[in-house]
Design a protein around this motif. Sequence first.
Motif, PDB file in Angstrom:
ATOM      1  N   SER A 196      51.504 -12.394  53.098  1.00 55.93           N
ATOM      2  CA  SER A 196      50.906 -12.624  54.456  1.00 55.93           C
ATOM      3  C   SER A 196      51.794 -11.759  55.469  1.00 55.93           C
ATOM      4  O   SER A 196      52.890 -11.582  55.164  1.00 55.93           O
ATOM      5  CB  SER A 196      51.457 -14.121  54.848  1.00 55.93           C
ATOM      6  OG  SER A 196      51.092 -14.593  56.062  1.00 55.93           O
TER       7      SER A 196
ATOM      8  N   ARG B  70      43.959 -16.128  63.645  1.00 53.32           N
ATOM      9  CA  ARG B  70      43.617 -15.651  62.267  1.00 53.32           C
ATOM     10  C   ARG B  70      44.544 -14.830  61.682  1.00 53.32           C
ATOM     11  O   ARG B  70      45.367 -14.269  62.183  1.00 53.32           O
ATOM     12  CB  ARG B  70      42.217 -14.823  62.196  1.00 53.32           C
ATOM     13  CG  ARG B  70      40.944 -15.495  62.882  1.00 53.32           C
ATOM     14  CD  ARG B  70      39.822 -14.622  62.812  1.00 53.32           C
ATOM     15  NE  ARG B  70      39.931 -13.911  61.622  1.00 53.32           N
ATOM     16  CZ  ARG B  70      39.414 -12.341  61.615  1.00 53.32           C
ATOM     17  NH1 ARG B  70      39.034 -11.964  62.702  1.00 53.32           N
ATOM     18  NH2 ARG B  70      39.254 -11.795  60.561  1.00 53.32           N
ATOM     19  N   ARG B  71      45.111 -15.321  60.367  1.00 53.33           N
ATOM     20  CA  ARG B  71      45.924 -14.549  59.415  1.00 53.33           C
ATOM     21  C   ARG B  71      45.344 -13.357  58.768  1.00 53.33           C
ATOM     22  O   ARG B  71      44.335 -13.119  58.505  1.00 53.33           O
ATOM     23  CB  ARG B  71      46.324 -15.576  58.143  1.00 53.33           C
ATOM     24  CG  ARG B  71      47.653 -15.084  57.703  1.00 53.33           C
ATOM     25  CD  ARG B  71      47.902 -16.192  56.710  1.00 53.33           C
ATOM     26  NE  ARG B  71      48.395 -17.588  57.219  1.00 53.33           N
ATOM     27  CZ  ARG B  71      49.466 -17.476  57.806  1.00 53.33           C
ATOM     28  NH1 ARG B  71      50.435 -16.869  57.335  1.00 53.33           N
ATOM     29  NH2 ARG B  71      49.909 -18.786  58.185  1.00 53.33           N
ATOM     30  N   ARG B  72      46.180 -12.531  58.620  1.00 54.68           N
ATOM     31  CA  ARG B  72      46.166 -11.296  57.850  1.00 54.68           C
ATOM     32  C   ARG B  72      47.076 -11.013  56.635  1.00 54.68           C
ATOM     33  O   ARG B  72      48.301 -11.474  56.729  1.00 54.68           O
ATOM     34  CB  ARG B  72      46.143  -9.891  58.507  1.00 54.68           C
ATOM     35  CG  ARG B  72      47.216  -9.544  59.266  1.00 54.68           C
ATOM     36  CD  ARG B  72      47.070  -8.226  60.237  1.00 54.68           C
ATOM     37  NE  ARG B  72      48.175  -8.347  61.192  1.00 54.68           N
ATOM     38  CZ  ARG B  72      47.686  -7.859  62.426  1.00 54.68           C
ATOM     39  NH1 ARG B  72      46.569  -7.452  62.619  1.00 54.68           N
ATOM     40  NH2 ARG B  72      48.591  -8.231  63.348  1.00 54.68           N
TER      41      ARG B  72
ATOM     42  N   THR C 131      41.464  -9.899  55.292  1.00 59.20           N
ATOM     43  CA  THR C 131      41.348 -11.087  56.127  1.00 59.20           C
ATOM     44  C   THR C 131      39.913 -11.593  55.597  1.00 59.20           C
ATOM     45  O   THR C 131      39.216 -11.297  54.643  1.00 59.20           O
ATOM     46  CB  THR C 131      40.997 -10.371  57.459  1.00 59.20           C
ATOM     47  OG1 THR C 131      39.850  -9.774  57.453  1.00 59.20           O
ATOM     48  CG2 THR C 131      41.986  -9.501  58.188  1.00 59.20           C
TER      49      THR C 131
END
Length: 118
Positions: free
Chosen positions: A55, A80-82, A93
């Motif tokens: 992460s 949003r996460r990457r 993603t």
Amino acid sequence: MSSERLLAIANLLLPEVLILYFDLTKHEVKGEEIHFYFTELNTPPDDFKGIKLHSKGFFPEASVQDFPIRGKQVFLHITRRRWLNGATGKVVTRDWDLVAKGTRITSEFAAFLKDIYK
């Protein structure tokens, strides 16, 4: 209200993808507006199972408008996460289709408006 009851209500009112892949971190009522804040869970995309991903933070928050609830405008604030692929060094993603093209409203809400204004 307990978090279980809030989640049960959210399951009825909000897009399913937000319930499955995001954590509802906060909600606010500001006058005639309801704001829901979501953060993507740290669960890498299925396409990358077996690949070591780390992460690496979040994208800037995106805000979209959804169906009104009891006469109040609803805004979804989505973070949003990457992830970083340790083998390739590339950012990974999920490809979300939450916002209708050319708008700042959810795809479901856009389809609804399109149907009623034919």
